[in-house]
Enzyme design. Structure first.
Site, short mmCIF file in Angstrom:
data_model
loop_
_atom_site.label_atom_id
_atom_site.label_comp_id
_atom_site.label_asym_id
_atom_site.label_seq_id
_atom_site.Cartn_x
_atom_site.Cartn_y
_atom_site.Cartn_z
N ARG A 26 55.26 -37.00 34.40
CA ARG A 26 55.07 -36.32 35.69
C ARG A 26 53.89 -35.35 35.69
NH1 ARG A 26 59.36 -33.95 39.25
NH2 ARG A 26 59.07 -32.18 37.87
N CYS A 50 51.79 7.24 37.63
CA CYS A 50 52.60 6.37 36.74
C CYS A 50 53.67 7.19 36.04
CB CYS A 50 51.68 5.71 35.72
SG CYS A 50 52.59 4.94 34.36
N CYS A 53 52.95 7.40 32.02
CA CYS A 53 51.76 8.01 31.41
C CYS A 53 52.11 9.37 30.80
CB CYS A 53 50.66 8.17 32.45
SG CYS A 53 49.66 6.68 32.68
N HIS A 112 47.25 3.60 29.86
CA HIS A 112 47.84 2.84 30.97
C HIS A 112 47.20 1.45 31.15
CE1 HIS A 112 49.90 2.72 34.93
NE2 HIS A 112 48.79 2.17 35.40
N ASN A 152 59.30 -7.16 29.46
CA ASN A 152 58.95 -7.94 30.65
C ASN A 152 57.53 -7.57 30.99
OD1 ASN A 152 61.43 -9.14 31.19
ND2 ASN A 152 62.15 -7.33 32.27
N SER A 160 57.99 -3.50 36.68
CA SER A 160 57.73 -2.58 37.79
C SER A 160 56.45 -1.77 37.59
CB SER A 160 58.92 -1.63 37.93
OG SER A 160 59.11 -0.91 36.72
N HIS A 163 51.88 -0.16 32.99
CA HIS A 163 51.77 0.63 31.75
C HIS A 163 52.47 -0.14 30.62
CE1 HIS A 163 51.05 4.67 29.88
NE2 HIS A 163 51.76 4.04 28.96
N HIS A 165 54.82 -1.31 28.14
CA HIS A 165 56.13 -0.81 27.74
C HIS A 165 57.13 -1.94 27.59
CE1 HIS A 165 56.80 -1.39 32.04
NE2 HIS A 165 58.10 -1.39 31.80
N GLN A 167 61.68 -2.54 26.63
CA GLN A 167 62.99 -1.90 26.77
C GLN A 167 63.87 -2.24 25.57
OE1 GLN A 167 64.96 -1.80 30.56
NE2 GLN A 167 63.22 -2.75 31.58
N LYS A 310 56.08 -21.96 36.87
CA LYS A 310 57.22 -22.87 36.86
C LYS A 310 58.41 -22.18 37.53
CE LYS A 310 60.51 -25.11 33.82
NZ LYS A 310 60.54 -26.31 34.66
P1 H2U Z 1 60.48 -2.61 33.94
O1 H2U Z 1 59.09 -2.37 34.35
O2 H2U Z 1 60.57 -3.75 32.91
O3 H2U Z 1 61.38 -2.76 35.10
O4 H2U Z 1 60.96 -1.32 33.11
C1 H2U Z 1 60.78 -0.03 33.55
C2 H2U Z 1 62.06 0.72 33.29
O5 H2U Z 1 61.76 2.11 33.44
C3 H2U Z 1 63.15 0.39 34.30
O6 H2U Z 1 64.29 -0.11 33.58
C4 H2U Z 1 62.86 2.74 34.02
C5 H2U Z 1 63.45 1.73 34.97
O7 H2U Z 1 64.84 1.91 35.10
N1 H2U Z 1 62.41 3.98 34.66
C6 H2U Z 1 62.84 5.20 34.16
O8 H2U Z 1 63.65 5.24 33.24
N2 H2U Z 1 62.35 6.35 34.72
C7 H2U Z 1 61.49 6.39 35.77
O9 H2U Z 1 61.06 7.45 36.17
C8 H2U Z 1 61.10 5.12 36.45
C9 H2U Z 1 61.50 3.85 35.77
#
Ligand code: H2U
Length: 339
Positions: A26, A50, A53, A112, A152, A160, A163, A165, A167, A310
């Site tokens: 395919r 941010c 930062c 950043h 992620n 989100s 920067h 990072h 988890q 995908k």
């Molecule tokens: P993601 O970008 O992978 O979502 O991870 C950012 C994490 O940062 C997210 O789990 C946390 C969010 O809950 N966060 C804080 O702990 N403090 C903040 O001031 C904003 C975001």
């Protein structure tokens, strides 16, 4: 006779016991569906807006220190809490249990604008050191039985903030993916007395067609059973169970292969390549896991350009994962990129 590059076939995932449908014929189909927008704009080295930062205020009013390499803090919106109830619920067919845990955010760099492929190897090594410390510290807590380290990367993956990072979610239960991998590795260990992934690595090193890059201590490859188009697996050459056992030499080599692989990703579609990556290793519930072989997996969504990804929908949601481009084709593309 099965022709992997032409015949529809299913491949077995030795780590989970699941199957993936591969449909290489395919790959020539036209695409008129959704494309994502890429801005291609590089963010500034410091963003006053941010929350990651150095020196900036996070949600909830905490101020980040003026950190100079890595920085770890408890997630202000943690999915798991250390002091919540751990009681069980059962009513008829309904079952639930309280889940305790600790969620942390790790900033990889104060800059950043950087991502792992842009960072120098000694700076990535500091991230590896920090992962090691976190795994050992969180894993030593009585109620923490598993530590999940992940990243992620990219808005397309739900990240989100650009920067750099990741988890860390540490919790009292051992999650489903880890239970599946434990079962398959234990089965092989009990039947052969050897590590499943070390035996797999030996086979891949001799077959070579799914290898991406390698160094003295680690090998990156596209696993035979890959689901995501450019999925990758980093395997250590030595059998060890968790990041706490990595030697200084291995930490350096791990940082180097992280840079090598992610640089290739960025060059593949000339974009800051999005992915979810995660480290899988032995649980921290106090039991011995001699069968466990540390590894890191990368699940990138991009399929054929910086904007075409995908989708895991339809058949994938209801039946099995499916892919078109074979693991061998994907590995060849990544291998040919000069690291
Ligand atoms: P993601 O970008 O992978 O979502 O991870 C950012 C994490 O940062 C997210 O789990 C946390 C969010 O809950 N966060 C804080 O702990 N403090 C903040 O001031 C904003 C975001």
């Amino acid at each position: 006779m099965l022709h992997f590059s032409n015949d529809p076939h299913c491949r077995y995932n030795i780590l989970t016991g699941e199957w993936v449908l591969v449909s290489p014929h395919r790959t020539k189909r036209p695409w008129q569906g959704k494309t994502e927008k890429t801005t291609g704009e590089k963010p500034p080295s410091y963003d006053p807006g941010c929350y990651l930062c150095p020196g900036n205020i996070r949600a909830g009013g905490h101020q980040n220190p003026n950190y100079t390499d890595t920085f770890v803090f408890t997630n202000d919106f943690a999915a798991l809490l250390p002091d919540s109830s751990s009681s069980r619920f059962e009513k008829g067919l309904l079952r639930a249990k309280g889940e305790r845990g600790i969620c942390r955010v790790i900033c990889f760099s104060p800059d950043h604008a950087l991502t792992i492929p842009d960072m120098d190897v000694p700076d990535i090594e500091k991230v590896v050191e920090r992962w090691q410390q976190e795994y050992l510290e969180l894993g030593s807590l009585d109620f923490i039985h598993h530590v999940q380290i992940f990243e992620n990367k990219g808005a397309i993956m739900g990240c989100s903030n650009p920067h750099p990072h990741g988890q860390i979610w540490a919790q009292s239960s051992i999650p489903g993916e880890v239970l599946k991998k434990t079962a398959r590795q234990l089965h092989h260990w009990n039947h052969t007395g050897r590590s499943l992934l070390l035996d797999y690595l030996e086979q891949e090193l001799s077959e070579t067609e799914r290898l991406i890059c390698q160094n003295s201590d680690f090998v990156a490859l596209v696993p035979f059973w890959a689901v995501w188009p450019f999925e990758a697996l980093i395997l250590p050459r030595r059998h060890f169970q968790h990041i706490g056992q990595m030697t200084p030499k291995e930490k350096h080599a791990f940082a180097a292969i992280l840079k090598d692989l992610t640089q290739r990703y960025d060059q593949l579609f000339d974009t800051s390549f999005p992915y979810s990556s995660g480290i899988h290793q032995s649980p921290t519930d106090g039991l011995e896991y001699p069968e466990w072989h540390f590894h890191m997996a990368f699940y990138p969504p991009l399929l054929r350009s910086a904007t075409v990804k995908k989708f895991m929908v339809g058949y994938e949601m209801f039946a099995n994962p499916q892919r078109d481009i074979t693991a061998e084709m994907a590995a060849a593309r990544l291998r040919e990129i000069k690291g």
